[in-house]
Design a protein around this motif. Structure first.
Motif, short mmCIF file in Angstrom:
data_model
loop_
_atom_site.label_atom_id
_atom_site.label_comp_id
_atom_site.label_asym_id
_atom_site.label_seq_id
_atom_site.Cartn_x
_atom_site.Cartn_y
_atom_site.Cartn_z
N SER A 1 -7.39 7.04 4.27
CA SER A 1 -6.68 5.75 4.23
C SER A 1 -7.47 4.67 4.98
CB SER A 1 -5.27 5.88 4.79
OG SER A 1 -5.27 6.30 6.14
N PHE B 1 2.68 -1.21 4.24
CA PHE B 1 2.56 0.19 3.85
C PHE B 1 3.94 0.74 3.55
CE2 PHE B 1 2.45 4.73 4.58
CZ PHE B 1 1.38 5.10 3.78
N VAL C 1 -3.56 2.15 8.82
CA VAL C 1 -3.24 0.84 8.24
C VAL C 1 -3.15 -0.21 9.35
CG1 VAL C 1 -1.46 -0.50 7.03
CG2 VAL C 1 -2.07 1.80 6.22
N LEU D 1 0.83 -1.20 0.00
CA LEU D 1 0.00 0.00 0.00
C LEU D 1 0.86 1.25 0.00
CD1 LEU D 1 -2.22 -1.10 3.02
CD2 LEU D 1 -2.78 -1.41 0.59
N ASN E 1 -10.70 3.78 2.71
CA ASN E 1 -10.38 3.05 1.49
C ASN E 1 -9.78 1.68 1.77
OD1 ASN E 1 -11.34 5.08 -0.22
ND2 ASN E 1 -9.42 6.22 -0.03
N LEU E 2 -8.95 1.56 2.80
CA LEU E 2 -8.38 0.26 3.12
C LEU E 2 -9.45 -0.68 3.68
CD1 LEU E 2 -6.03 -1.67 3.25
CD2 LEU E 2 -5.36 -0.62 5.43
N ILE F 1 -4.16 4.28 -1.07
CA ILE F 1 -5.33 4.20 -0.19
C ILE F 1 -5.83 5.56 0.28
CG2 ILE F 1 -4.93 1.84 0.60
CD1 ILE F 1 -3.62 3.05 3.14
N HIS G 1 -11.43 -2.00 0.81
CA HIS G 1 -10.67 -3.04 0.09
C HIS G 1 -10.67 -4.36 0.87
CE1 HIS G 1 -7.90 -4.45 -2.96
NE2 HIS G 1 -7.32 -5.11 -1.98
N CYS G 2 -10.45 -4.30 2.17
CA CYS G 2 -10.40 -5.52 2.98
C CYS G 2 -11.75 -6.24 3.03
CB CYS G 2 -9.93 -5.20 4.40
SG CYS G 2 -8.18 -4.75 4.49
N LEU H 1 -0.49 -6.88 4.88
CA LEU H 1 -0.48 -5.48 4.45
C LEU H 1 0.89 -4.88 4.73
CD1 LEU H 1 -3.91 -4.30 5.90
CD2 LEU H 1 -3.38 -4.81 3.51
#
Length: 178
Positions: A24, A42, A126, A3, A27-28, A17, A31-32, A40
């Motif tokens: 972040s 970063f 994250v 990421l 958006n993360l 992200i 996605h998850c 993950l």
């Protein structure tokens, strides 16, 4: 899954992200929920609270969200503001995260006195999303600036080379192909 933040901090091998804690995290999480990754990682730039030098590569599995209000005791939080993944590293560098960039040498010294090493805007999100989803996670950072009055100027001057150093580091680790 690798990421990055986005905007001017993108890599062809990483999924952007969003910049800052909120975008972040949103958006993360999205996605998850759709494609839960096995891991993950970063990758991004960071400001140093003084101990770490410009262009230094730092790996970490510990993120904090300690705001400036904590330093002058004008604020408190009822939430857990440190997230850490299990690590064998004896001297884990704690990455502090905020939607704001520290530009005060006095604040930089206080953050360092609390045991914080560097700052990055997204890493806490994250690590927290990874914790909620039970996904192993970590981060790799390249220091672009110190958290002082020259933070923005130095970030701009060093950002391009930092991206090159991060890419080379990931190639050396065998995480991306060259």
């Amino acid at each position: 899954m690798i990421l990055c933040a986005g905007n001017n901090e993108t890599f062809d091998f990483a999924t952007p992200i969003g910049v800052g804690l909120i975008d972040s995290a949103i958006n993360l999480t999205r996605h998850c929920l759709v494609h839960k990754p096995e891991f993950l990682l970063f990758v991004g730039s960071a400001g140093s609270y003084g101990e770490h030098k410009i262009n230094e590569i730092i790996e970490s599995k510990t993120a904090a969200n300690i705001e400036l209000g904590f330093l002058d005791q004008s604020a408190y939080t009822p939430i857990d503001n440190v997230v850490s993944a299990p690590t064998e590293d004896v001297k884990e560098v704690i990455v502090n995260c905020s939607n704001y960039i520290t530009t005060s040498e006095e604040a930089m010294e206080k953050f360092r006195a609390l045991g914080l090493g560097i700052e990055n805007m997204e890493f806490f999100s994250v690590m927290r999303v990874a914790q909620i989803f039970g996904i192993p996670a970590g981060g790799v950072f390249c220091v672009t600036n110190y958290c002082d009055a020259n933070a923005h100027r130095d970030f701009i001057a060093n950002h391009g080379f930092a991206k090159v150093l991060l890419s080379e580091h990931l190639k050396e680790k065998g995480l991306i192909r060259g």
